[in-house]
Scaffold this motif. Structure first.
Motif, PDB file in Angstrom:
ATOM      1  N   ILE A  29       0.793  -1.135  -0.087  1.00 13.28           N
ATOM      2  CA  ILE A  29       0.054   0.070   0.054  1.00 13.28           C
ATOM      3  C   ILE A  29       1.061   1.244  -0.053  1.00 13.28           C
ATOM      4  O   ILE A  29       1.954   1.335   0.785  1.00 13.28           O
ATOM      5  CB  ILE A  29      -0.961   0.139   1.271  1.00 13.28           C
ATOM      6  CG1 ILE A  29      -1.917  -1.298   1.333  1.00 13.28           C
ATOM      7  CG2 ILE A  29      -1.739   1.206   1.420  1.00 13.28           C
ATOM      8  CD1 ILE A  29      -2.641  -1.345   0.005  1.00 13.28           C
ATOM      9  N   CYS A  30       0.590   2.145  -0.886  1.00 14.11           N
ATOM     10  CA  CYS A  30       1.299   3.350  -1.105  1.00 14.11           C
ATOM     11  C   CYS A  30       0.902   4.256   0.272  1.00 14.11           C
ATOM     12  O   CYS A  30      -0.144   4.309   0.660  1.00 14.11           O
ATOM     13  CB  CYS A  30       1.059   4.066  -2.234  1.00 14.11           C
ATOM     14  SG  CYS A  30       1.761   5.775  -2.448  1.00 14.11           S
ATOM     15  N   PRO A  31       2.060   4.780   1.132  1.00 17.47           N
ATOM     16  CA  PRO A  31       1.698   5.377   2.237  1.00 17.47           C
ATOM     17  C   PRO A  31       1.223   6.954   1.982  1.00 17.47           C
ATOM     18  O   PRO A  31       0.454   7.350   2.880  1.00 17.47           O
ATOM     19  CB  PRO A  31       3.127   5.389   3.058  1.00 17.47           C
ATOM     20  CG  PRO A  31       4.236   5.312   1.824  1.00 17.47           C
ATOM     21  CD  PRO A  31       3.330   4.117   0.853  1.00 17.47           C
ATOM     22  N   LYS A  32       1.371   7.380   0.931  1.00 18.32           N
ATOM     23  CA  LYS A  32       0.899   8.768   0.293  1.00 18.32           C
ATOM     24  C   LYS A  32      -0.696   8.661   0.152  1.00 18.32           C
ATOM     25  O   LYS A  32      -1.354   9.376   0.531  1.00 18.32           O
ATOM     26  CB  LYS A  32       1.837   9.288  -0.696  1.00 18.32           C
ATOM     27  CG  LYS A  32       1.347  10.426  -1.362  1.00 18.32           C
ATOM     28  CD  LYS A  32       1.665  11.781  -0.510  1.00 18.32           C
ATOM     29  CE  LYS A  32       1.152  12.947  -1.247  1.00 18.32           C
ATOM     30  NZ  LYS A  32       1.306  14.167  -0.393  1.00 18.32           N
ATOM     31  N   CYS A  33      -0.960   7.739  -0.930  1.00 14.74           N
ATOM     32  CA  CYS A  33      -2.311   7.838  -1.293  1.00 14.74           C
ATOM     33  C   CYS A  33      -3.237   6.608  -1.257  1.00 14.74           C
ATOM     34  O   CYS A  33      -4.279   6.168  -1.540  1.00 14.74           O
ATOM     35  CB  CYS A  33      -2.408   8.022  -3.002  1.00 14.74           C
ATOM     36  SG  CYS A  33      -1.555   6.791  -3.816  1.00 14.74           S
ATOM     37  N   GLN A  34      -2.691   5.384  -0.361  1.00 14.95           N
ATOM     38  CA  GLN A  34      -3.501   4.413   0.065  1.00 14.95           C
ATOM     39  C   GLN A  34      -3.471   3.103  -1.162  1.00 14.95           C
ATOM     40  O   GLN A  34      -4.322   2.507  -1.034  1.00 14.95           O
ATOM     41  CB  GLN A  34      -4.496   4.887   0.854  1.00 14.95           C
ATOM     42  CG  GLN A  34      -4.333   5.723   1.748  1.00 14.95           C
ATOM     43  CD  GLN A  34      -3.306   5.425   2.722  1.00 14.95           C
ATOM     44  OE1 GLN A  34      -2.806   4.151   3.317  1.00 14.95           O
ATOM     45  NE2 GLN A  34      -2.230   6.570   3.381  1.00 14.95           N
ATOM     46  N   VAL A  42       8.259   3.386  -7.748  1.00 15.95           N
ATOM     47  CA  VAL A  42       7.470   4.513  -7.812  1.00 15.95           C
ATOM     48  C   VAL A  42       6.089   4.376  -7.981  1.00 15.95           C
ATOM     49  O   VAL A  42       5.591   3.512  -8.492  1.00 15.95           O
ATOM     50  CB  VAL A  42       7.879   5.818  -8.744  1.00 15.95           C
ATOM     51  CG1 VAL A  42       7.121   6.968  -8.862  1.00 15.95           C
ATOM     52  CG2 VAL A  42       9.331   5.991  -8.496  1.00 15.95           C
ATOM     53  N   CYS A  43       5.164   5.097  -7.009  1.00 16.94           N
ATOM     54  CA  CYS A  43       3.816   4.788  -7.184  1.00 16.94           C
ATOM     55  C   CYS A  43       3.247   5.432  -8.451  1.00 16.94           C
ATOM     56  O   CYS A  43       3.479   6.261  -8.657  1.00 16.94           O
ATOM     57  CB  CYS A  43       3.280   5.499  -5.921  1.00 16.94           C
ATOM     58  SG  CYS A  43       1.194   5.471  -5.997  1.00 16.94           S
ATOM     59  N   PRO A  44       2.584   4.515  -8.930  1.00 18.62           N
ATOM     60  CA  PRO A  44       1.988   4.874 -10.171  1.00 18.62           C
ATOM     61  C   PRO A  44       0.892   5.905 -10.143  1.00 18.62           C
ATOM     62  O   PRO A  44       0.686   6.666 -11.300  1.00 18.62           O
ATOM     63  CB  PRO A  44       1.355   3.518 -10.874  1.00 18.62           C
ATOM     64  CG  PRO A  44       1.069   2.722  -9.799  1.00 18.62           C
ATOM     65  CD  PRO A  44       2.067   3.105  -8.811  1.00 18.62           C
ATOM     66  N   LYS A  45       0.093   5.711  -9.186  1.00 18.88           N
ATOM     67  CA  LYS A  45      -0.770   6.958  -8.823  1.00 18.88           C
ATOM     68  C   LYS A  45      -0.578   8.303  -8.577  1.00 18.88           C
ATOM     69  O   LYS A  45      -0.868   9.446  -9.169  1.00 18.88           O
ATOM     70  CB  LYS A  45      -1.946   6.269  -7.866  1.00 18.88           C
ATOM     71  CG  LYS A  45      -2.840   7.215  -7.390  1.00 18.88           C
ATOM     72  CD  LYS A  45      -4.285   6.510  -7.914  1.00 18.88           C
ATOM     73  CE  LYS A  45      -5.467   7.501  -7.642  1.00 18.88           C
ATOM     74  NZ  LYS A  45      -5.762   7.492  -6.130  1.00 18.88           N
ATOM     75  N   CYS A  46       0.483   8.578  -7.541  1.00 16.81           N
ATOM     76  CA  CYS A  46       0.932   9.854  -7.130  1.00 16.81           C
ATOM     77  C   CYS A  46       2.389  10.144  -7.445  1.00 16.81           C
ATOM     78  O   CYS A  46       2.799  11.259  -7.531  1.00 16.81           O
ATOM     79  CB  CYS A  46       0.676  10.068  -5.748  1.00 16.81           C
ATOM     80  SG  CYS A  46       1.605   8.819  -4.569  1.00 16.81           S
ATOM     81  N   GLY A  47       3.033   9.087  -8.078  1.00 20.98           N
ATOM     82  CA  GLY A  47       4.498   9.570  -8.276  1.00 20.98           C
ATOM     83  C   GLY A  47       5.402   9.712  -7.277  1.00 20.98           C
ATOM     84  O   GLY A  47       6.333  10.207  -7.480  1.00 20.98           O
TER      85      GLY A  47
HETATM   86 ZN   LIG Z   1       0.652   6.739  -4.120  1.00 20.89          ZN
END
Ligand SMILES: [Zn+2]
Length: 59
Positions: A29-34, A42-47
């Motif tokens: 789970i991305c800690p930034k955008c869940q 790198v998270c594909p959603k929020c970069g």
């Molecule tokens: Zn993210």
């Protein structure tokens, strides 16, 4: 040109191919955008990666 001396039997080839199966990528789970993302990517959603933005998000 090098040529195999013996035919590889179906059994032999099958034993080698037993390691060729693909597996679904693990997700964290991305800690930034869940959102789910792959670990160490790198998270594909929020970069974001490691508490900062590394890839600018278009829009
Ligand atoms: Zn993210």
């Amino acid at each position: 040109m090098a040529v195999p001396k013996k035919k590889i039997s179906k059994s032999r080839g099958g034993q080698r191919a037993s390691h060729h199966a693909l597996r679904a990528p693990s997700l964290a789970i991305c800690p930034k955008c869940q959102e789910p993302r792959q670990p160490h990517r790198v998270c594909p959603k929020c970069g974001w990666y490691k508490d900062r933005e590394v890839v600018a998000k278009e829009e």
